[in-house]
Scaffold this motif. Structure first.
Motif, mmCIF file in Angstrom:
data_model
loop_
_atom_site.group_PDB
_atom_site.id
_atom_site.type_symbol
_atom_site.label_atom_id
_atom_site.label_comp_id
_atom_site.label_asym_id
_atom_site.label_seq_id
_atom_site.Cartn_x
_atom_site.Cartn_y
_atom_site.Cartn_z
ATOM 1 N N GLU A 10 0.801 -1.229 0.000
ATOM 2 C CA GLU A 10 0.000 0.000 0.000
ATOM 3 C C GLU A 10 0.832 1.277 0.000
ATOM 4 O O GLU A 10 0.348 2.337 -0.406
ATOM 5 C CB GLU A 10 -0.951 0.005 1.202
ATOM 6 N N GLY A 11 2.081 1.197 0.461
ATOM 7 C CA GLY A 11 2.896 2.401 0.542
ATOM 8 C C GLY A 11 3.770 2.673 -0.660
ATOM 9 O O GLY A 11 4.466 3.690 -0.710
ATOM 10 N N ALA A 12 3.741 1.788 -1.650
ATOM 11 C CA ALA A 12 4.579 1.989 -2.832
ATOM 12 C C ALA A 12 4.058 3.146 -3.682
ATOM 13 O O ALA A 12 2.852 3.420 -3.722
ATOM 14 C CB ALA A 12 4.625 0.712 -3.665
ATOM 15 N N ALA A 13 4.946 3.819 -4.368
ATOM 16 C CA ALA A 13 4.551 4.899 -5.271
ATOM 17 C C ALA A 13 3.624 4.346 -6.352
ATOM 18 O O ALA A 13 3.822 3.240 -6.854
ATOM 19 C CB ALA A 13 5.786 5.528 -5.905
ATOM 20 N N GLY A 14 2.603 5.127 -6.694
ATOM 21 C CA GLY A 14 1.670 4.715 -7.731
ATOM 22 C C GLY A 14 0.502 3.889 -7.239
ATOM 23 O O GLY A 14 -0.435 3.620 -7.995
ATOM 24 N N VAL A 15 0.524 3.494 -5.974
ATOM 25 C CA VAL A 15 -0.552 2.671 -5.410
ATOM 26 C C VAL A 15 -1.407 3.546 -4.496
ATOM 27 O O VAL A 15 -0.917 4.064 -3.493
ATOM 28 C CB VAL A 15 0.016 1.473 -4.617
ATOM 29 N N ASP A 16 -2.677 3.722 -4.845
ATOM 30 C CA ASP A 16 -3.557 4.517 -3.987
ATOM 31 C C ASP A 16 -5.011 4.061 -4.055
ATOM 32 O O ASP A 16 -5.926 4.817 -3.724
ATOM 33 C CB ASP A 16 -3.456 6.013 -4.311
ATOM 34 N N SER A 17 -5.222 2.815 -4.461
ATOM 35 C CA SER A 17 -6.573 2.264 -4.526
ATOM 36 C C SER A 17 -6.569 0.845 -3.970
ATOM 37 O O SER A 17 -5.661 0.058 -4.263
ATOM 38 C CB SER A 17 -7.075 2.245 -5.975
ATOM 39 N N PHE A 18 -7.594 0.524 -3.182
ATOM 40 C CA PHE A 18 -7.688 -0.843 -2.669
ATOM 41 C C PHE A 18 -7.913 -1.849 -3.795
ATOM 42 O O PHE A 18 -7.648 -3.037 -3.626
ATOM 43 C CB PHE A 18 -8.798 -0.949 -1.628
ATOM 44 N N ALA A 19 -8.365 -1.369 -4.941
ATOM 45 C CA ALA A 19 -8.511 -2.258 -6.095
ATOM 46 C C ALA A 19 -7.155 -2.783 -6.563
ATOM 47 O O ALA A 19 -7.083 -3.808 -7.239
ATOM 48 C CB ALA A 19 -9.209 -1.527 -7.239
ATOM 49 N N GLN A 20 -6.082 -2.099 -6.177
ATOM 50 C CA GLN A 20 -4.725 -2.524 -6.536
ATOM 51 C C GLN A 20 -4.110 -3.461 -5.502
ATOM 52 O O GLN A 20 -3.076 -4.073 -5.771
ATOM 53 C CB GLN A 20 -3.811 -1.298 -6.672
ATOM 54 N N THR A 21 -4.726 -3.572 -4.330
ATOM 55 C CA THR A 21 -4.078 -4.304 -3.235
ATOM 56 C C THR A 21 -4.898 -5.465 -2.690
ATOM 57 O O THR A 21 -4.334 -6.396 -2.121
ATOM 58 C CB THR A 21 -3.775 -3.346 -2.067
#
Length: 260
Positions: A10-21
């Motif tokens: 969740e803290g990586a650059a470019g990640v800001d949606s729960f759909a990604q995690t």
């Protein structure tokens, strides 16, 4: 020296949606995993620039997997399935802990993807009346074994949280939170640069970063969930005290007995 890197997606650059995690779909999740892997490699490179003989373990702290093990450079992949951070610390003889891709604790205002262990289930963790997230819990585990936490990369709210517990810590901010699923991000290359440089600075001055021991035994952990508790970990735990159907407390003198 030996270093343990605690990583999360969740803290990586470019990640800001729960759909990604919260998914296992490689199309949705893959780019974030790629970026986190690059950030871990950058952290390892920074460590090695200051300590050429470093032995580095990268712990995949994302539940469904956040790293591409085969793409890691300069460090060894360690999964958490079948083990715990406490056990790794106890067996690893580490000299320092670092965090890569860290998010803020549950409930933090404007912190992207903030949560504490479970973004779907946990409302908060509170230890000895202090709200605590994954960073604080693991920093305390490390500190109980004399291991300092010297570096964190992630969003600006996670960095502020880390500095609250460990004022001397080195941080690298890869994005600035504007909401639960909203952030302004550094580019992949810039994020890796600030991580590499920050990790190098952290290793160079680690002698001045003390282990975190700010919360002392005995420990009372209170966890509040969003829904009524049905997990057998709690319902069959003879030491669990239910405050109400969604809140449970556990009193112990040994940190290893807490679900950190």
């Amino acid at each position: 020296m030996r270093y343990i890197l605690i990583t999360d997606l969740e803290g990586a650059a470019g990640v800001d949606s729960f759909a990604q995690t919260r998914t296992t779909d490689p199309v949705a999740k893959g780019p974030g995993m790629k970026q986190l892997t690059l950030e871990v490699n950058a952290c390892a490179a920074g460590i090695r620039s200051a300590d050429s003989d470093a032995v580095i373990d990268a712990v995949d702290g994302h539940g469904s997997g956040g790293l591409y093990p085969e793409e890691l450079v300069g460090c060894r992949y360690v999964g958490l399935i079948g083990t715990t951070v406490h056990r790794l610390l106890a067996e690893g003889a580490y000299d320092a802990m670092l965090f890569v891709g860290q998010h803020a604790m549950a409930g933090t205002v404007a912190a992207p993807l903030n949560h504490t262990y479970s973004s779907l289930e946990v409302m908060y963790y509170r230890l000895n009346d202090a709200f605590i997230g994954e960073f604080g819990a693991r920093a305390l585990l490390a500190g109980s074994m004399g291991v300092p936490v010297i570096f964190l990369s992630g969003d600006d709210k996670a960095a502020a949280e880390a500095s609250m517990f460990v004022p001397e810590i080195e941080t690298a901010i890869t994005k600035r939170g504007r909401g639960l699923e909203l952030a302004d991000h550094l580019s992949s290359e810039e994020a890796c640069r600030v991580i590499r440089e920050g990790a190098a600075r952290a290793v160079a001055r680690m002698a001045g970063i003390p282990p975190y021991t700010g919360i002392e035994a005995p420990y009372t952990l209170e966890i509040r969930y969003y829904r009524p508790i049905a997990d057998s970990y709690w319902t069959s735990n003879p030491h669990a005290v239910f405050v109400d159907e969604r809140t449970v407390r556990l009193a112990v003198s040994d940190l290893s007995l807490l679900p950190f």
